[in-house]
Design an enzyme around this catalytic site. Structure first.
Site, short mmCIF file in Angstrom:
data_model
loop_
_atom_site.label_atom_id
_atom_site.label_comp_id
_atom_site.label_asym_id
_atom_site.label_seq_id
_atom_site.Cartn_x
_atom_site.Cartn_y
_atom_site.Cartn_z
N GLY A 50 0.93 -1.46 -0.11
CA GLY A 50 0.02 0.08 -0.13
C GLY A 50 1.00 1.12 0.12
N ALA A 51 0.70 2.01 -0.84
CA ALA A 51 1.74 3.27 -1.05
C ALA A 51 2.04 4.13 0.05
CB ALA A 51 1.07 4.07 -2.37
N ARG A 85 10.42 -1.35 -4.76
CA ARG A 85 9.52 -1.59 -5.71
C ARG A 85 9.20 -0.03 -6.56
NH1 ARG A 85 3.54 -3.41 -3.23
NH2 ARG A 85 3.33 -3.93 -5.55
N ASP A 226 -1.33 4.67 -6.35
CA ASP A 226 0.24 4.49 -6.17
C ASP A 226 0.89 5.63 -6.65
OD1 ASP A 226 -0.88 1.64 -5.85
OD2 ASP A 226 1.03 1.65 -5.03
N ASN A 236 -2.84 2.72 -10.42
CA ASN A 236 -3.12 1.89 -9.18
C ASN A 236 -3.22 0.29 -9.46
OD1 ASN A 236 -4.20 1.89 -6.48
ND2 ASN A 236 -6.17 1.16 -7.32
N LYS A 237 -3.48 -0.56 -8.28
CA LYS A 237 -3.50 -1.81 -8.66
C LYS A 237 -4.14 -2.39 -10.12
CE LYS A 237 -2.04 -4.33 -6.41
NZ LYS A 237 -0.68 -4.69 -6.95
O1 MRU Z 1 0.64 -3.96 -4.54
P1 MRU Z 1 -0.26 -3.15 -3.52
O2 MRU Z 1 -0.79 -4.07 -2.46
O3 MRU Z 1 1.05 -2.57 -2.81
O4 MRU Z 1 -1.07 -2.24 -4.21
C1 MRU Z 1 -1.84 -1.33 -3.42
C2 MRU Z 1 -2.80 -0.54 -4.34
O5 MRU Z 1 -2.79 -0.48 -5.39
C3 MRU Z 1 -3.50 0.62 -3.41
O6 MRU Z 1 -4.84 0.81 -4.30
C4 MRU Z 1 -2.61 1.90 -3.45
O7 MRU Z 1 -1.19 1.66 -3.02
C5 MRU Z 1 -3.21 3.03 -2.60
S1 MRU Z 1 -3.32 2.30 -0.78
C6 MRU Z 1 -3.84 3.73 0.23
#
Ligand code: MRU
Length: 333
Positions: A50-51, A85, A226, A236-237
């Site tokens: 999570g960012a 990452r 992100d 984003n994801k």
């Molecule tokens: O690969 P991840 O689980 O780190 O990806 C997370 C996401 O895509 C979240 O939507 C993003 O980081 C926002 S978290 C507040």
């Protein structure tokens, strides 16, 4: 409301404890991290993810290195952690702040610790502010769709998209949340269902390929980010772009909740955002069982780019940016 801590720094022991998100929902287990290399591994292997949380964790990783390390060793720790990452800009943003402090400091450990605490406090406060602003968008009895996990688990506070859900719940609003499972690592199924139900939110988990079926019943889509480019394109994801296209078709408002630390004004548009490609095995195997015929090749991009024109608004800690095309972002921020 939130009764777990995603991250805690112990200054006596100079160690960081994180909730191991790879073990959820079966087990609430914690990992102790004592050096920069541990922090790098925890971010890379997504024990923490999570960012915003990646940014906070990275900052404490630099603190770990600074207790006994020379200036050179602390810089090496910064370089290592930054490489864990590539997509979430909060990582390089937090490391950049720590490097700036390091360059000015006479007493690196205490000054870097103060900076890491500041980054953590800012994250917590941003979540609360986004929660208050975003809750105004939630109508009573609404169905809301979310993706991946943009909750307390993704921050050191109450979360971004899910922080809005918790705030609306505290205000007495009633609603249901539909969370897509988020293949391949199932952050929606494993993490979002865990924290929402723990906090008494009426929650349905749906498979990613059910999104179009359920979208017509939704009043709102809420996701995290992100990295957001200058023109409002949102990384984003993986799967977020599909959600945005489907919500546009059904005229369901599509909102992104993200703190200012997620904006990257050095990139003009989403095409310049680096997209993390993760290992084949995340898709080839399920529960240790091979589910793909071995000769088949695999693609595993972890993020996608949602074009700004599909975004109804971006909820930041400062304001809601409606129709966030480049000029609107500049005007609002
Ligand atoms: O690969 P991840 O689980 O780190 O990806 C997370 C996401 O895509 C979240 O939507 C993003 O980081 C926002 S978290 C507040």
């Amino acid at each position: 409301m939130i009764d777990f801590k995603t991250i805690e720094y112990n200054s006596e022991k100079n160690e960081v404890t994180v909730l191991d998100q790879t073990k959820l929902p079966e087990e609430e287990a914690y990992l102790t991290l004592t050096k920069a290399e541990d922090i790098y591994q925890a971010i890379k292997n997504m024990n923490v993810r999570g960012a915003p949380l990646i940014g906070v964790t990275a900052a404490y990783g630099v603190v770990l290195a600074s207790r006994t390390g020379s200036q050179n060793e602390i810089q090496k720790a910064c370089d290592l952690i930054r490489s864990a990452r590539p997509t979430a800009v909060n990582l390089s943003w937090a490391i950049g702040r720590m490097e700036k402090k390091l360059a000015q400091s006479r007493n690196p450990f205490s000054e870097l610790l103060a900076e890491a605490k500041k980054i953590e406090a800012e994250d917590k406060n941003a979540c609360i502010a986004m929660g208050k602003l975003g809750a105004t968008l939630i109508a009573d009895n609404a169905n809301i769709m979310v993706h991946c996990n943009a909750g307390a688990l993704a921050t050191s506070g109450i979360g971004t998209a899910l922080g809005i859900i918790y705030t609306a719940k505290e205000q007495g609003k009633r609603f249901s949340v539909f969370s897509s499972e988020t293949r391949p690592l199932l952050q929606g199924a494993r993490l979002t269902s865990w924290e929402l139900t723990k906090n008494g939110v009426d929650t349905y988990t749906i498979c990613d390929n059910m999104v179009a079926t359920f979208m017509p019943r939704m009043k709102l889509v809420l996701v995290g980010a992100d990295r957001i480019a200058s023109n409002g394109d949102v990384a984003n994801k993986i799967g977020t772009k599909g959600l945005a296209i489907i919500s546009d078709y059904y005229k369901v408002p599509f909102y992104v909740a993200a703190p200012l630390s997620t904006f990257d004004f050095t990139v003009a548009s989403g095409t310049q955002i680096p997209i993390e490609e993760r290992t084949e095995d995340e898709i080839r195997k399920f529960n240790e069982r091979c589910i793909v015929a071995p000769p088949a090749k695999i693609c595993n991009p972890a993020f996608d780019i949602t074009p700004a024109e599909l975004v109804s608004g971006i909820i930041t800690e400062r304001c809601i940016i409606d129709r966030p095309h480049g000029k609107n972002i500049a005007k609002m921020l």
